[in-house]
Structure formats: structure tokens, C-alpha cells
Design a protein around this motif. Sequence first.
Motif, mmCIF file in Angstrom:
data_model
loop_
_atom_site.group_PDB
_atom_site.id
_atom_site.type_symbol
_atom_site.label_atom_id
_atom_site.label_comp_id
_atom_site.label_asym_id
_atom_site.label_seq_id
_atom_site.Cartn_x
_atom_site.Cartn_y
_atom_site.Cartn_z
ATOM 1 N N ARG A 1 -11.307 3.118 16.790
ATOM 2 C CA ARG A 1 -10.885 3.323 15.400
ATOM 3 C C ARG A 1 -11.161 4.754 14.922
ATOM 4 O O ARG A 1 -10.394 5.312 14.151
ATOM 5 N N HIS A 2 -12.249 5.332 15.412
ATOM 6 C CA HIS A 2 -12.550 6.726 15.054
ATOM 7 C C HIS A 2 -11.422 7.650 15.525
ATOM 8 O O HIS A 2 -10.953 8.513 14.765
ATOM 9 N N LEU A 3 -10.972 7.470 16.750
ATOM 10 C CA LEU A 3 -9.902 8.323 17.272
ATOM 11 C C LEU A 3 -8.582 8.076 16.548
ATOM 12 O O LEU A 3 -7.812 9.011 16.319
ATOM 13 N N VAL A 20 -3.282 -1.790 15.412
ATOM 14 C CA VAL A 20 -2.973 -1.202 16.723
ATOM 15 C C VAL A 20 -4.217 -1.238 17.602
ATOM 16 O O VAL A 20 -4.130 -1.548 18.797
ATOM 17 N N ALA A 21 -5.380 -0.946 17.033
ATOM 18 C CA ALA A 21 -6.614 -0.962 17.821
ATOM 19 C C ALA A 21 -6.870 -2.360 18.382
ATOM 20 O O ALA A 21 -7.217 -2.511 19.561
ATOM 21 N N LEU A 49 -0.252 3.048 6.861
ATOM 22 C CA LEU A 49 -0.352 3.529 8.242
ATOM 23 C C LEU A 49 -1.774 3.352 8.769
ATOM 24 O O LEU A 49 -1.972 2.935 9.917
ATOM 25 N N ALA A 50 -2.782 3.627 7.944
ATOM 26 C CA ALA A 50 -4.179 3.444 8.356
ATOM 27 C C ALA A 50 -4.454 1.979 8.687
ATOM 28 O O ALA A 50 -5.082 1.668 9.709
ATOM 29 N N ARG A 51 -3.979 1.069 7.849
ATOM 30 C CA ARG A 51 -4.176 -0.358 8.111
ATOM 31 C C ARG A 51 -3.402 -0.797 9.364
ATOM 32 O O ARG A 51 -3.860 -1.636 10.131
ATOM 33 N N HIS A 104 0.832 -1.211 0.000
ATOM 34 C CA HIS A 104 0.000 0.000 0.000
ATOM 35 C C HIS A 104 0.864 1.257 0.000
ATOM 36 O O HIS A 104 2.011 1.239 0.425
ATOM 37 N N GLU A 105 0.254 2.366 -0.413
ATOM 38 C CA GLU A 105 0.888 3.670 -0.278
ATOM 39 C C GLU A 105 1.061 3.951 1.220
ATOM 40 O O GLU A 105 0.309 3.425 2.043
#
Length: 183
Positions: free
Chosen positions: A169-171, A93-94, A86-88, A80-81
Motif C-alpha cells: 500500500r505504501h508503494l 488493487v493491493a 483512485l486511492a480507494r 468520491h472525488e
Amino acid sequence: MSSPVRRADAAENRARIIQAARAVIASSDELRLNAIAKQAGVGQGTLYRHFPTREDLLAEVYRQDVDELVAAAPALLAEHEPVAALARWFDQVADYARVKRGVFAAVEVAVWKDLSAHSLGPIGDALTTLLDAGKADGTIRPDVDARDVILLIGYLSRLGEAEWDARARHLLDVVLDGLRRRR
């Protein structure tokens, strides 16, 4: 001398115990070793041969989660880019933080300090890898580092179980948005 079949069986039992413990930690406030043994399909004696104490089992769950989280960073960057990677990684992390919170609640202070020493360096290194890739392609702010992000995501340990699904995940998405470079 143990036969290869017996060693494979022991390794399989150990893996099932850890998997069962991880599931119990994620879904319950109470960690009962007999319930973990039953869920893993092993006797209590087998569980205690692998993990003489509750803390030993919890520490192993934690260490494996750290190792998986660290290994995920370069694998995600390969697919991924940087911002998407980082999002994944934040998604993982969550999941990790939910287990970590349960583990830390159950492990004695001396063990906790050892576990923190084990995780902080490798997790910081994995996060640096992700941030550096984003900085290199211009999508991540140049003024942030792994320590900034670790401090920001430390709030995960303060979320109660009742609000976990609605907020965790929202935070992390809010943190990710703050890490993006504005053009």
C-alpha cells in the motif's frame, strides 16, 4: 429438471467454495482442495462437481476478483472525488494483487495467458475511467494513461509475502502521488 431449491443450494455451495479458496490463497502458500472443501462446508465431490480441477477453481477466483475490481471504479467515482476514488481503487488493487500472485503461482501457463487476456482490457478500462475523471477535474496529470499505471503497479507481483504488508500500500501511495497534477 432441477428444483429451484437445489439450484439455489448449488449456487450457495459454489459461492462458499470460491470464498474459501480466496481466503486460502490470501493466507497460505499451499492450496489443498480438501482443505478448501472443509472450510467451505462441502464434500470433496461437491467441490469437484463445481470445479473439476484446481486450475478451474483458481481461474474462477481470479475472474471474480477482476470483475469486482472493474465494477469498483464507477462506484467509487460516484461517491468520491477522482483522486480519493483512485486511492480507494488502489487499496482494492493491493488486495487483488495478493490473490492474483497466489493464483498465477498455481495456474499453468496456458490458463495464465487466458486469464491475462480476460483482465487486461477491463482493468485498463476501469483505470482509464478513474484517470479521465481526475484529468477532467485537474487533479491527475494529463500525460499519464492506464498502461503507464499498469506498468508501474506491476511491481506488486514481485513483492514477497514477508514484505507485502509493509510495502504494497505504501508503494501504491507513491504511485498515486506521482499521478497527481502539480499546481
